[in-house]
Write a protein that holds these residues in place. Structure first.
Motif, PDB file in Angstrom:
ATOM      1  N   ALA A  82       0.824  -1.211   0.000  1.00 60.80           N
ATOM      2  CA  ALA A  82       0.000   0.000   0.000  1.00 60.80           C
ATOM      3  C   ALA A  82       0.858   1.260   0.000  1.00 60.80           C
ATOM      4  CB  ALA A  82      -0.914   0.008   1.222  1.00 60.80           C
ATOM      5  N   MET A  83       0.357   2.297  -0.642  1.00 60.20           N
ATOM      6  CA  MET A  83       0.973   3.621  -0.588  1.00 60.20           C
ATOM      7  C   MET A  83       0.554   4.299   0.703  1.00 60.20           C
ATOM      8  SD  MET A  83       0.517   5.234  -4.374  1.00 60.20           S
ATOM      9  CE  MET A  83      -1.158   4.638  -4.592  1.00 60.20           C
ATOM     10  N   VAL A  84       1.379   5.240   1.145  1.00 60.20           N
ATOM     11  CA  VAL A  84       1.084   5.982   2.364  1.00 60.20           C
ATOM     12  C   VAL A  84       1.052   7.473   2.058  1.00 60.20           C
ATOM     13  CG1 VAL A  84       1.898   6.580   4.680  1.00 60.20           C
ATOM     14  CG2 VAL A  84       2.112   4.229   3.842  1.00 60.20           C
ATOM     15  N   ALA A  85      -0.036   8.112   2.454  1.00 62.80           N
ATOM     16  CA  ALA A  85      -0.170   9.561   2.353  1.00 62.80           C
ATOM     17  C   ALA A  85      -0.309  10.109   3.764  1.00 62.80           C
ATOM     18  CB  ALA A  85      -1.394   9.927   1.517  1.00 62.80           C
ATOM     19  N   VAL A  86       0.435  11.157   4.066  1.00 61.05           N
ATOM     20  CA  VAL A  86       0.389  11.757   5.398  1.00 61.05           C
ATOM     21  C   VAL A  86      -0.101  13.198   5.288  1.00 61.05           C
ATOM     22  CG1 VAL A  86       1.712  12.455   7.436  1.00 61.05           C
ATOM     23  CG2 VAL A  86       2.260  10.311   6.261  1.00 61.05           C
ATOM     24  N   ASP A  87      -1.195  13.485   5.985  1.00 59.95           N
ATOM     25  CA  ASP A  87      -1.662  14.860   6.106  1.00 59.95           C
ATOM     26  C   ASP A  87      -0.819  15.502   7.197  1.00 59.95           C
ATOM     27  OD1 ASP A  87      -2.927  17.248   6.831  1.00 59.95           O
ATOM     28  OD2 ASP A  87      -4.911  16.465   6.325  1.00 59.95           O
ATOM     29  N   ASN A  88       0.057  16.420   6.794  1.00 62.98           N
ATOM     30  CA  ASN A  88       1.013  17.036   7.704  1.00 62.98           C
ATOM     31  C   ASN A  88       0.624  18.484   8.025  1.00 62.98           C
ATOM     32  OD1 ASN A  88       3.336  16.567   9.236  1.00 62.98           O
ATOM     33  ND2 ASN A  88       4.681  17.475   7.707  1.00 62.98           N
ATOM     34  N   THR A  89      -0.669  18.778   7.899  1.00 71.07           N
ATOM     35  CA  THR A  89      -1.147  20.141   8.110  1.00 71.07           C
ATOM     36  C   THR A  89      -0.825  20.661   9.501  1.00 71.07           C
ATOM     37  OG1 THR A  89      -2.944  19.859   6.520  1.00 71.07           O
ATOM     38  CG2 THR A  89      -3.216  21.602   8.154  1.00 71.07           C
ATOM     39  N   THR A  90      -1.105  19.878  10.511  1.00 70.37           N
ATOM     40  CA  THR A  90      -0.949  20.355  11.888  1.00 70.37           C
ATOM     41  C   THR A  90       0.517  20.442  12.289  1.00 70.37           C
ATOM     42  OG1 THR A  90      -3.107  19.463  12.463  1.00 70.37           O
ATOM     43  CG2 THR A  90      -1.613  19.938  14.287  1.00 70.37           C
ATOM     44  N   ALA A  91       1.286  19.412  12.017  1.00 72.59           N
ATOM     45  CA  ALA A  91       2.686  19.396  12.444  1.00 72.59           C
ATOM     46  C   ALA A  91       3.576  20.270  11.557  1.00 72.59           C
ATOM     47  CB  ALA A  91       3.222  17.974  12.454  1.00 72.59           C
ATOM     48  N   THR A  92       3.316  20.309  10.280  1.00 75.13           N
ATOM     49  CA  THR A  92       4.138  20.973   9.253  1.00 75.13           C
ATOM     50  C   THR A  92       5.514  20.303   9.147  1.00 75.13           C
ATOM     51  OG1 THR A  92       5.263  22.721  10.539  1.00 75.13           O
ATOM     52  CG2 THR A  92       3.013  23.203   9.729  1.00 75.13           C
ATOM     53  N   ALA A  93       6.233  20.652   8.114  1.00 72.74           N
ATOM     54  CA  ALA A  93       7.572  20.094   7.886  1.00 72.74           C
ATOM     55  C   ALA A  93       8.552  20.529   8.969  1.00 72.74           C
ATOM     56  CB  ALA A  93       8.089  20.519   6.517  1.00 72.74           C
ATOM     57  N   TYR A  94       8.206  21.562   9.691  1.00 70.11           N
ATOM     58  CA  TYR A  94       9.063  22.024  10.780  1.00 70.11           C
ATOM     59  C   TYR A  94       9.173  20.986  11.890  1.00 70.11           C
ATOM     60  CZ  TYR A  94      10.896  25.024  14.476  1.00 70.11           C
ATOM     61  OH  TYR A  94      11.654  25.550  15.482  1.00 70.11           O
ATOM     62  N   LEU A  95       8.090  20.246  12.130  1.00 65.48           N
ATOM     63  CA  LEU A  95       8.069  19.292  13.235  1.00 65.48           C
ATOM     64  C   LEU A  95       8.205  17.831  12.828  1.00 65.48           C
ATOM     65  CD1 LEU A  95       5.294  20.925  15.436  1.00 65.48           C
ATOM     66  CD2 LEU A  95       7.772  21.029  15.752  1.00 65.48           C
ATOM     67  N   GLN A  96       7.860  17.479  11.573  1.00 69.64           N
ATOM     68  CA  GLN A  96       8.034  16.092  11.141  1.00 69.64           C
ATOM     69  C   GLN A  96       8.216  16.027   9.633  1.00 69.64           C
ATOM     70  OE1 GLN A  96       4.647  13.985  12.713  1.00 69.64           O
ATOM     71  NE2 GLN A  96       3.255  14.667  11.132  1.00 69.64           N
ATOM     72  N   GLN A  97       8.943  15.023   9.201  1.00 70.89           N
ATOM     73  CA  GLN A  97       9.293  14.821   7.798  1.00 70.89           C
ATOM     74  C   GLN A  97       8.761  13.459   7.330  1.00 70.89           C
ATOM     75  OE1 GLN A  97      11.367  16.898   5.646  1.00 70.89           O
ATOM     76  NE2 GLN A  97      10.657  18.366   7.158  1.00 70.89           N
ATOM     77  N   PRO A  98       7.491  13.375   6.947  1.00 74.09           N
ATOM     78  CA  PRO A  98       6.891  12.091   6.587  1.00 74.09           C
ATOM     79  C   PRO A  98       7.571  11.363   5.426  1.00 74.09           C
ATOM     80  CG  PRO A  98       5.182  13.684   7.046  1.00 74.09           C
ATOM     81  CD  PRO A  98       6.474  14.433   7.020  1.00 74.09           C
ATOM     82  N   LEU A  99       8.084  12.075   4.432  1.00 78.11           N
ATOM     83  CA  LEU A  99       8.751  11.381   3.320  1.00 78.11           C
ATOM     84  C   LEU A  99       9.987  10.631   3.815  1.00 78.11           C
ATOM     85  CD1 LEU A  99       8.450  14.038   0.458  1.00 78.11           C
ATOM     86  CD2 LEU A  99       7.107  11.942   0.747  1.00 78.11           C
ATOM     87  N   GLN A 100      10.698  11.211   4.746  1.00 73.98           N
ATOM     88  CA  GLN A 100      11.873  10.540   5.310  1.00 73.98           C
ATOM     89  C   GLN A 100      11.474   9.350   6.180  1.00 73.98           C
ATOM     90  OE1 GLN A 100      14.391  13.346   7.355  1.00 73.98           O
ATOM     91  NE2 GLN A 100      14.697  14.574   5.519  1.00 73.98           N
ATOM     92  N   LEU A 101      10.235   9.331   6.637  1.00 78.44           N
ATOM     93  CA  LEU A 101       9.747   8.252   7.490  1.00 78.44           C
ATOM     94  C   LEU A 101       9.042   7.148   6.700  1.00 78.44           C
ATOM     95  CD1 LEU A 101       8.407  10.450  10.413  1.00 78.44           C
ATOM     96  CD2 LEU A 101      10.527   9.107  10.371  1.00 78.44           C
ATOM     97  N   GLY A 102       9.042   7.271   5.355  1.00 78.79           N
ATOM     98  CA  GLY A 102       8.485   6.212   4.522  1.00 78.79           C
ATOM     99  C   GLY A 102       7.206   6.537   3.789  1.00 78.79           C
ATOM    100  N   ALA A 103       6.675   7.734   3.941  1.00 81.48           N
ATOM    101  CA  ALA A 103       5.451   8.113   3.228  1.00 81.48           C
ATOM    102  C   ALA A 103       5.731   8.280   1.733  1.00 81.48           C
ATOM    103  CB  ALA A 103       4.886   9.414   3.786  1.00 81.48           C
ATOM    104  N   THR A 104       4.725   8.019   0.925  1.00 78.63           N
ATOM    105  CA  THR A 104       4.790   8.227  -0.518  1.00 78.63           C
ATOM    106  C   THR A 104       4.415   9.658  -0.861  1.00 78.63           C
ATOM    107  OG1 THR A 104       4.016   5.943  -0.764  1.00 78.63           O
ATOM    108  CG2 THR A 104       3.983   7.324  -2.745  1.00 78.63           C
ATOM    109  N   LEU A 105       3.452  10.192  -0.130  1.00 80.70           N
ATOM    110  CA  LEU A 105       2.914  11.532  -0.384  1.00 80.70           C
ATOM    111  C   LEU A 105       2.732  12.272   0.932  1.00 80.70           C
ATOM    112  CD1 LEU A 105       0.100  10.099  -2.620  1.00 80.70           C
ATOM    113  CD2 LEU A 105       1.906  11.558  -3.529  1.00 80.70           C
ATOM    114  N   VAL A 106       2.996  13.574   0.903  1.00 83.66           N
ATOM    115  CA  VAL A 106       2.726  14.443   2.053  1.00 83.66           C
ATOM    116  C   VAL A 106       1.767  15.519   1.575  1.00 83.66           C
ATOM    117  CG1 VAL A 106       3.681  16.078   3.708  1.00 83.66           C
ATOM    118  CG2 VAL A 106       4.977  14.056   3.087  1.00 83.66           C
ATOM    119  N   ILE A 107       0.703  15.717   2.334  1.00 86.17           N
ATOM    120  CA  ILE A 107      -0.335  16.681   1.977  1.00 86.17           C
ATOM    121  C   ILE A 107      -0.439  17.694   3.103  1.00 86.17           C
ATOM    122  CG2 ILE A 107      -2.803  16.980   1.501  1.00 86.17           C
ATOM    123  CD1 ILE A 107      -1.338  13.550   1.295  1.00 86.17           C
ATOM    124  N   ALA A 108      -0.757  18.943   2.732  1.00 79.05           N
ATOM    125  CA  ALA A 108      -1.023  19.944   3.769  1.00 79.05           C
ATOM    126  C   ALA A 108      -1.992  20.987   3.251  1.00 79.05           C
ATOM    127  CB  ALA A 108       0.265  20.617   4.221  1.00 79.05           C
TER     128      ALA A 108
END
Length: 186
Positions: free
Chosen positions: A113-139
């Protein structure tokens, strides 16, 4: 203006960014470019209300099976069998539940399965979903990233060039194009 904004977003998220007219336009683009009739999407049961509303109306009406699972305790791992897309929102809105993105992404990848992470609340300042294995980051850039209600924007970032191209095509064909003034203000 878009190029400068997308370049900045890409640097923040660690991939290739595609800007949209709103966060929901970005979300719809992810759903529209990844899901087909017969697919399964796993959503957080406590995710942003409109994501759940789109899933229960539009996605289900086109034959996409929607599974809801709790964010807390990495509950989405239990619902992965047969899923095409796993949607993570951490922290969730409004309950602020969190999960281990890397653990859910690893489990999803093992199931194909692909993984999409809604990073609206944390933002890239607090977490990096692509580095953690996500396919897509949305905000929804309308929120924390641009000052909450100063502009209306959203984006999706990926390290997959084909997915970025599909998102750009969707954006153009569905009219989800951000305004140049909004991109400049952001």
């Amino acid at each position: 203006t878009w190029t400068a904004w997308e370049t900045a977003l890409g640097l923040l998220d660690g991939g290739e960014a595609v800007a949209f007219a709103s966060g929901m336009a970005a979300i719809d683009a992810v759903f529209g470019t990844t899901l087909r009739p017969g697919d399964i999407v796993v959503l957080p049961s406590d995710s942003y209300y409109t994501v759940r509303a789109v899933a229960s109306s539009w996605l289900q009406s086109i034959g996409v099976q929607v599974r809801l699972a709790p964010t807390r305790g990495n509950g989405q791992i239990e619902a992965l069998d047969g899923a095409r897309l796993v949607w993570i929102e951490t922290p969730t809105n409004p309950q602020l539940d969190v999960c281990d993105i890397a653990a859910v992404a690893d489990a999803a990848r093992e199931k194909g399965a692909m993984v999409a992470v809604d990073n609206t609340t944390a933002t890239a300042y607090l977490q990096q979903p692509l580095q953690l294995g996500a396919t897509l980051v949305i905000a929804s850039d309308t929120k924390a990233l641009t000052g909450h209600s100063d502009v209306l924007l959203g984006h999706v970032t990926t390290t997959d060039r084909e997915k970025a191209a599909a998102l750009r095509t969707w954006r153009t064909q569905h009219g989800a194009i951000p305004g140049p003034m909004e991109a400049w203000l952001a």
